[in-house]
Design a protein around this motif. Structure first.
Motif, PDB file in Angstrom:
ATOM      1  N   GLU A 194      -4.764  -3.856   5.370  1.00 40.80           N
ATOM      2  CA  GLU A 194      -5.726  -2.779   5.180  1.00 40.80           C
ATOM      3  C   GLU A 194      -6.590  -2.577   6.428  1.00 40.80           C
ATOM      4  O   GLU A 194      -6.940  -1.441   6.754  1.00 40.80           O
ATOM      5  N   THR A 195      -6.909  -3.648   7.118  1.00 36.81           N
ATOM      6  CA  THR A 195      -7.668  -3.532   8.364  1.00 36.81           C
ATOM      7  C   THR A 195      -6.884  -2.716   9.382  1.00 36.81           C
ATOM      8  O   THR A 195      -7.437  -1.836  10.048  1.00 36.81           O
ATOM      9  N   TRP A 221       2.219   1.725  -1.642  1.00 37.04           N
ATOM     10  CA  TRP A 221       1.515   2.459  -0.590  1.00 37.04           C
ATOM     11  C   TRP A 221       2.498   3.287   0.231  1.00 37.04           C
ATOM     12  O   TRP A 221       2.237   4.458   0.523  1.00 37.04           O
ATOM     13  N   ILE A 262      -4.562  -0.483   8.739  1.00 36.47           N
ATOM     14  CA  ILE A 262      -4.518   0.898   8.257  1.00 36.47           C
ATOM     15  C   ILE A 262      -5.828   1.616   8.574  1.00 36.47           C
ATOM     16  O   ILE A 262      -5.821   2.732   9.105  1.00 36.47           O
ATOM     17  N   LYS A 263      -6.938   0.977   8.283  1.00 38.26           N
ATOM     18  CA  LYS A 263      -8.238   1.619   8.492  1.00 38.26           C
ATOM     19  C   LYS A 263      -8.585   1.742   9.970  1.00 38.26           C
ATOM     20  O   LYS A 263      -9.112   2.773  10.399  1.00 38.26           O
ATOM     21  N   LEU A 295      -3.547  -1.331  -1.634  1.00 37.98           N
ATOM     22  CA  LEU A 295      -3.797  -1.033  -0.226  1.00 37.98           C
ATOM     23  C   LEU A 295      -4.518   0.295  -0.083  1.00 37.98           C
ATOM     24  O   LEU A 295      -4.105   1.290  -0.693  1.00 37.98           O
ATOM     25  N   ASP A 296      -5.562   0.315   0.713  1.00 35.90           N
ATOM     26  CA  ASP A 296      -6.316   1.525   1.020  1.00 35.90           C
ATOM     27  C   ASP A 296      -6.544   2.336  -0.255  1.00 35.90           C
ATOM     28  O   ASP A 296      -6.155   3.499  -0.354  1.00 35.90           O
ATOM     29  N   GLN A 342      -7.901   6.125  -0.288  1.00 32.12           N
ATOM     30  CA  GLN A 342      -6.958   7.122   0.223  1.00 32.12           C
ATOM     31  C   GLN A 342      -5.711   7.229  -0.653  1.00 32.12           C
ATOM     32  O   GLN A 342      -5.159   8.309  -0.828  1.00 32.12           O
ATOM     33  N   THR A 343      -5.266   6.107  -1.204  1.00 33.45           N
ATOM     34  CA  THR A 343      -4.087   6.125  -2.063  1.00 33.45           C
ATOM     35  C   THR A 343      -4.337   6.996  -3.290  1.00 33.45           C
ATOM     36  O   THR A 343      -3.537   7.885  -3.605  1.00 33.45           O
TER      37      THR A 343
END
Length: 173
Positions: free
Chosen positions: A38-39, A118, A41-42, A156-157, A160-161
């Motif tokens: 996730e880090t 995801w 992705i962000k 995950l995220d 946004q998901t």
């Protein structure tokens, strides 16, 4: 006597819940892996000025994924590059198609339901943005169904998901 039954009951019930919970957790990445993915992705959002900038940011993670044979990380890598390629071109293109298909092909190489979900949501939303809602539908539905098997803390995220799913379903009415 009642103490004996209580102990037997607890011994019978607790292992069942522990084993059941472990089965659910083992089909997803660990919390540490989820945080790591996730880090990436962000933080990748801060490097989305161009495909080249994002590629430079992701290069060490790509090397790590190859070195450790981390197919889940590779799938995330390809999705992020595909999304950036679409953003750069402003339309569907061969690079974004290729990267998303690579991410989907890695599906068999790892068992993390949260990453698989995801990836499916990302690809479905990509097709939706390409005005291919009928092609997107199976991936979006599969992603939504996959979320049922993922504990909320391992999605995950998550924002946004769910936002992508919401846009898709809202648009379809």
């Amino acid at each position: 006597m009642s103490r004996f039954f209580l102990i037997v009951f607890l011994l019978a019930i607790i292992p069942f819940h522990i084993v059941r919970g472990m089965g659910l957790m083992s089909s997803n990445s660990s919390m540490e892996e989820k945080d790591f993915y996730e880090t990436i992705i962000k933080e990748s959002a801060q490097h989305q000025s161009s495909n080249l900038t994002l590629s430079k940011y992701l290069a060490p993670y790509f090397s790590q994924a190859v070195r450790k044979n981390d197919k889940a990380l590779l799938a995330i890598y390809y999705c992020l590059l595909a999304d950036q390629s679409f953003n750069d071109e402003g339309k569907r293109n061969s690079f974004s198609d290729k990267y998303y298909l690579k991410a989907l092909d890695l599906d068999e190489g790892y068992s993390y339901q949260n990453v698989k979900t995801w990836v499916k949501v990302m690809y479905g939303f990509y097709l939706y943005r390409c005005l291919k809602a009928s092609e997107a539908m199976p991936f979006i539905l599969e992603g939504e169904r996959g979320l049922e098997d993922v504990p909320k803390e391992l999605v995950l995220d998550i924002v946004q998901t769910y936002k992508k799913l919401g846009y898709f379903f809202w648009d379809l009415g």
